[in-house]
Design a protein around this motif. Structure first.
Motif, PDB file in Angstrom:
ATOM      1  N   LYS A   1      -6.877 -11.756  -4.056  1.00 35.94           N
ATOM      2  CA  LYS A   1      -7.479 -10.868  -3.057  1.00 35.94           C
ATOM      3  C   LYS A   1      -7.259  -9.404  -3.418  1.00 35.94           C
ATOM      4  CE  LYS A   1      -7.399  -9.862   1.917  1.00 35.94           C
ATOM      5  NZ  LYS A   1      -6.760 -10.216   3.213  1.00 35.94           N
ATOM      6  N   SER A   2      -6.040  -9.053  -3.803  1.00 37.32           N
ATOM      7  CA  SER A   2      -5.742  -7.660  -4.126  1.00 37.32           C
ATOM      8  C   SER A   2      -4.513  -7.572  -5.020  1.00 37.32           C
ATOM      9  CB  SER A   2      -5.519  -6.835  -2.849  1.00 37.32           C
ATOM     10  OG  SER A   2      -4.494  -7.421  -2.058  1.00 37.32           O
ATOM     11  N   VAL A   3      -4.401  -6.445  -5.715  1.00 36.98           N
ATOM     12  CA  VAL A   3      -3.276  -6.185  -6.606  1.00 36.98           C
ATOM     13  C   VAL A   3      -2.814  -4.751  -6.381  1.00 36.98           C
ATOM     14  CG1 VAL A   3      -2.519  -5.943  -9.003  1.00 36.98           C
ATOM     15  CG2 VAL A   3      -4.046  -7.814  -8.373  1.00 36.98           C
ATOM     16  N   TYR A   4      -1.505  -4.582  -6.232  1.00 34.59           N
ATOM     17  CA  TYR A   4      -0.906  -3.262  -6.082  1.00 34.59           C
ATOM     18  C   TYR A   4       0.138  -3.083  -7.178  1.00 34.59           C
ATOM     19  CZ  TYR A   4      -2.858  -3.533  -1.352  1.00 34.59           C
ATOM     20  OH  TYR A   4      -3.696  -3.671  -0.285  1.00 34.59           O
ATOM     21  N   ILE A   5       0.100  -1.967  -7.880  1.00 38.13           N
ATOM     22  CA  ILE A   5       1.047  -1.682  -8.958  1.00 38.13           C
ATOM     23  C   ILE A   5       1.808  -0.414  -8.612  1.00 38.13           C
ATOM     24  CG2 ILE A   5       1.316  -1.189 -11.418  1.00 38.13           C
ATOM     25  CD1 ILE A   5      -1.310  -2.636 -11.906  1.00 38.13           C
ATOM     26  N   THR A   6       3.139  -0.468  -8.734  1.00 40.14           N
ATOM     27  CA  THR A   6       3.952   0.710  -8.465  1.00 40.14           C
ATOM     28  C   THR A   6       5.050   0.850  -9.513  1.00 40.14           C
ATOM     29  OG1 THR A   6       5.479   1.777  -6.914  1.00 40.14           O
ATOM     30  CG2 THR A   6       5.376  -0.623  -6.855  1.00 40.14           C
ATOM     31  N   GLU A   7       5.305   2.084  -9.916  1.00 43.87           N
ATOM     32  CA  GLU A   7       6.390   2.373 -10.855  1.00 43.87           C
ATOM     33  C   GLU A   7       7.671   2.771 -10.121  1.00 43.87           C
ATOM     34  OE1 GLU A   7       5.328   4.542 -14.494  1.00 43.87           O
ATOM     35  OE2 GLU A   7       3.268   4.625 -13.734  1.00 43.87           O
ATOM     36  N   ASN A   8       7.625   2.788  -8.794  1.00 47.46           N
ATOM     37  CA  ASN A   8       8.813   3.111  -8.018  1.00 47.46           C
ATOM     38  C   ASN A   8       9.761   1.912  -8.014  1.00 47.46           C
ATOM     39  OD1 ASN A   8      10.679   3.592  -5.842  1.00 47.46           O
ATOM     40  ND2 ASN A   8       9.272   5.162  -5.087  1.00 47.46           N
ATOM     41  N   GLU A   9      10.950   2.068  -8.549  1.00 48.23           N
ATOM     42  CA  GLU A   9      11.876   0.955  -8.685  1.00 48.23           C
ATOM     43  C   GLU A   9      12.392   0.440  -7.346  1.00 48.23           C
ATOM     44  OE1 GLU A   9      14.983   1.610 -11.524  1.00 48.23           O
ATOM     45  OE2 GLU A   9      13.642   2.600 -12.958  1.00 48.23           O
ATOM     46  N   GLU A  10      12.270   1.238  -6.291  1.00 43.87           N
ATOM     47  CA  GLU A  10      12.739   0.802  -4.980  1.00 43.87           C
ATOM     48  C   GLU A  10      11.793  -0.217  -4.340  1.00 43.87           C
ATOM     49  OE1 GLU A  10      15.661   1.604  -3.613  1.00 43.87           O
ATOM     50  OE2 GLU A  10      16.088   2.708  -5.461  1.00 43.87           O
ATOM     51  N   ALA A  11      10.570  -0.314  -4.837  1.00 41.54           N
ATOM     52  CA  ALA A  11       9.568  -1.152  -4.194  1.00 41.54           C
ATOM     53  C   ALA A  11       9.947  -2.627  -4.183  1.00 41.54           C
ATOM     54  CB  ALA A  11       8.215  -0.972  -4.877  1.00 41.54           C
ATOM     55  N   SER A  12      10.684  -3.083  -5.195  1.00 31.73           N
ATOM     56  CA  SER A  12      11.014  -4.510  -5.297  1.00 31.73           C
ATOM     57  C   SER A  12      12.348  -4.866  -4.655  1.00 31.73           C
ATOM     58  CB  SER A  12      11.035  -4.929  -6.775  1.00 31.73           C
ATOM     59  OG  SER A  12      12.056  -4.235  -7.468  1.00 31.73           O
ATOM     60  N   ARG A  13      13.097  -3.888  -4.173  1.00 27.90           N
ATOM     61  CA  ARG A  13      14.472  -4.137  -3.714  1.00 27.90           C
ATOM     62  C   ARG A  13      14.542  -5.165  -2.595  1.00 27.90           C
ATOM     63  NH1 ARG A  13      17.534  -2.394  -7.858  1.00 27.90           N
ATOM     64  NH2 ARG A  13      17.203  -0.188  -8.320  1.00 27.90           N
ATOM     65  N   SER A  14      13.626  -5.093  -1.636  1.00 27.59           N
ATOM     66  CA  SER A  14      13.706  -6.005  -0.505  1.00 27.59           C
ATOM     67  C   SER A  14      13.190  -7.404  -0.842  1.00 27.59           C
ATOM     68  CB  SER A  14      12.903  -5.436   0.677  1.00 27.59           C
ATOM     69  OG  SER A  14      11.554  -5.258   0.333  1.00 27.59           O
ATOM     70  N   PHE A  15      12.575  -7.559  -2.019  1.00 31.14           N
ATOM     71  CA  PHE A  15      12.062  -8.862  -2.429  1.00 31.14           C
ATOM     72  C   PHE A  15      12.937  -9.514  -3.499  1.00 31.14           C
ATOM     73  CE2 PHE A  15       8.543  -6.164  -1.149  1.00 31.14           C
ATOM     74  CZ  PHE A  15       7.873  -6.956  -0.233  1.00 31.14           C
ATOM     75  N   TYR A  16      13.546  -8.685  -4.345  1.00 29.60           N
ATOM     76  CA  TYR A  16      14.338  -9.208  -5.453  1.00 29.60           C
ATOM     77  C   TYR A  16      15.285  -8.111  -5.939  1.00 29.60           C
ATOM     78  CZ  TYR A  16      15.614 -11.031 -10.006  1.00 29.60           C
ATOM     79  OH  TYR A  16      16.329 -11.467 -11.091  1.00 29.60           O
ATOM     80  N   PHE A  17      16.525  -8.504  -6.228  1.00 31.55           N
ATOM     81  CA  PHE A  17      17.485  -7.530  -6.748  1.00 31.55           C
ATOM     82  C   PHE A  17      18.393  -8.202  -7.765  1.00 31.55           C
ATOM     83  CE2 PHE A  17      21.719  -5.620  -6.725  1.00 31.55           C
ATOM     84  CZ  PHE A  17      21.403  -4.338  -7.127  1.00 31.55           C
ATOM     85  N   HIS A  18      18.616  -7.525  -8.864  1.00 34.61           N
ATOM     86  CA  HIS A  18      19.587  -7.954  -9.852  1.00 34.61           C
ATOM     87  C   HIS A  18      20.220  -6.704 -10.457  1.00 34.61           C
ATOM     88  CE1 HIS A  18      21.296  -9.603 -13.567  1.00 34.61           C
ATOM     89  NE2 HIS A  18      21.330 -10.750 -12.912  1.00 34.61           N
ATOM     90  N   PRO A  19      21.542  -6.664 -10.605  1.00 36.40           N
ATOM     91  CA  PRO A  19      22.201  -5.437 -11.072  1.00 36.40           C
ATOM     92  C   PRO A  19      21.785  -5.002 -12.462  1.00 36.40           C
ATOM     93  CG  PRO A  19      23.736  -7.292 -11.018  1.00 36.40           C
ATOM     94  CD  PRO A  19      22.514  -7.730 -10.293  1.00 36.40           C
ATOM     95  N   ASP A  20      21.299  -5.936 -13.294  1.00 40.95           N
ATOM     96  CA  ASP A  20      20.897  -5.574 -14.658  1.00 40.95           C
ATOM     97  C   ASP A  20      19.454  -5.122 -14.756  1.00 40.95           C
ATOM     98  OD1 ASP A  20      23.420  -6.245 -15.555  1.00 40.95           O
ATOM     99  OD2 ASP A  20      22.864  -8.318 -16.002  1.00 40.95           O
ATOM    100  N   LEU A  21      18.730  -5.187 -13.639  1.00 38.32           N
ATOM    101  CA  LEU A  21      17.320  -4.821 -13.663  1.00 38.32           C
ATOM    102  C   LEU A  21      17.183  -3.308 -13.559  1.00 38.32           C
ATOM    103  CD1 LEU A  21      14.436  -5.988 -13.695  1.00 38.32           C
ATOM    104  CD2 LEU A  21      14.498  -5.968 -11.200  1.00 38.32           C
ATOM    105  N   ARG A  22      16.606  -2.707 -14.584  1.00 39.70           N
ATOM    106  CA  ARG A  22      16.444  -1.261 -14.639  1.00 39.70           C
ATOM    107  C   ARG A  22      15.078  -0.916 -15.222  1.00 39.70           C
ATOM    108  NH1 ARG A  22      20.458  -1.703 -12.166  1.00 39.70           N
ATOM    109  NH2 ARG A  22      22.459  -0.620 -12.353  1.00 39.70           N
TER     110      ARG A  22
ATOM    111  N   MET B   1       0.827  -1.206   0.000  1.00 42.93           N
ATOM    112  CA  MET B   1       0.000   0.000   0.000  1.00 42.93           C
ATOM    113  C   MET B   1       0.864   1.260   0.000  1.00 42.93           C
ATOM    114  SD  MET B   1      -3.111   1.127  -0.017  1.00 42.93           S
ATOM    115  CE  MET B   1      -4.255  -0.087   0.643  1.00 42.93           C
ATOM    116  N   TYR B   2       2.003   1.189   0.673  1.00 44.11           N
ATOM    117  CA  TYR B   2       2.881   2.358   0.767  1.00 44.11           C
ATOM    118  C   TYR B   2       3.400   2.767  -0.601  1.00 44.11           C
ATOM    119  CZ  TYR B   2       6.958   5.187   1.922  1.00 44.11           C
ATOM    120  OH  TYR B   2       7.892   6.197   1.991  1.00 44.11           O
ATOM    121  N   TRP B   3       3.782   1.775  -1.433  1.00 43.52           N
ATOM    122  CA  TRP B   3       4.388   2.068  -2.722  1.00 43.52           C
ATOM    123  C   TRP B   3       3.354   2.240  -3.837  1.00 43.52           C
ATOM    124  CZ3 TRP B   3       9.371   3.169  -2.477  1.00 43.52           C
ATOM    125  CH2 TRP B   3      10.164   2.586  -1.476  1.00 43.52           C
ATOM    126  N   ALA B   4       2.147   1.790  -3.631  1.00 38.83           N
ATOM    127  CA  ALA B   4       1.209   1.584  -4.741  1.00 38.83           C
ATOM    128  C   ALA B   4       0.793   2.883  -5.424  1.00 38.83           C
ATOM    129  CB  ALA B   4      -0.022   0.847  -4.248  1.00 38.83           C
TER     130      ALA B   4
END
Length: 217
Positions: A99-120, A1-4
């Motif tokens: 149950k619910s779907v949240y969409i965010t364009e903030n690239e920081e939102a996925s950092r704590s769940f998944y990170f790859h240096p080539d992901l931009r 909800m914070y990033w959505a």
């Protein structure tokens, strides 16, 4: 909800579709139709090993399922194959499994769940399910989920003295908690119908002057 940037209540979306007499769509089919920014081929989200070409504004998508990394667009990151498939919960195949779907364009939102240096320049979509033990796809069966706590809402009576700008599919046409009868025990109510109701079910509950409960249907 914070990033959505966008939030979808999938239970409400499912109820709205069923109220219109339509069949429950596949989850990715619904998402493609619901959000014009999402493009691609439906049918590849349900299996974590298959590649999905769904993109958001032509940007790759990182999918997070119940707060765990699920997959990325086209499998464009390297550690997808290292996931333990036995620990991944099933992705919703039909809309009513979500149950619910949240969409965010903030690239920081996925950092704590998944990170790859080539992901931009990616978008993160969080999907939450009802955690049902098995997929329920019985035809003709409708499932309704109730929250343990909900804030009370005010029932709004729209004035349809003029035709509304859009179709109305309300399930409750009229509700009034303070109807009072006259000296003869009679009360008159008026309400507008919705766009497709042909059979109306009416029930009334109340108290007599001496405190007895009454009910009529």
């Amino acid at each position: 909800m914070y990033w959505a940037d966008i939030y979808y209540d999938c239970d409400k979306e499912t109820d709205d579709i069923l109220d219109k007499g339509k069949d429950i769509p596949g989850f990715d089919e619904w998402l493609l139709e619901r959000n014009p920014f999402i493009e691609g081929t439906p049918g590849w989200l349900a299996s974590p090993g298959d590649q999905s070409d769904l993109k958001y504004k032509n940007r790759n998508i990182v999918w997070i399922l119940n707060n765990m990394f699920y997959k990325t667009t086209n499998g464009d990151t390297t550690n997808t194959d290292t996931l333990n498939r036995s620990t991944i919960e099933p992705f919703p195949y039909f809309l009513n499994e979500a149950k619910s779907v949240y969409i965010t364009e903030n690239e920081e939102a996925s950092r704590s769940f998944y990170f790859h240096p080539d992901l931009r320049n990616h978008v993160t979509i969080f999907v939450y399910t009802h955690n049902t033990p098995k997929r329920k796809m019985e035809k003709g069966t409708r499932y309704t989920y109730f929250q343990g706590y909900n804030k009370p809402s005010i029932f709004e009576m729209n004035n349809y003295g003029e035709l509304p700008p859009m179709e109305d599919f309300r399930r409750t046409l009229y509700w009034a908690p303070n109807v009072k009868t006259d000296d003869n025990g009679t009360a008159t109510i008026e309400f507008y119908n919705n766009s497709n109701c042909k059979d109306i079910y009416i029930s009334a509950e109340g108290l007599t002057p001496d405190g007895k409960c009454i009910f009529a249907k």
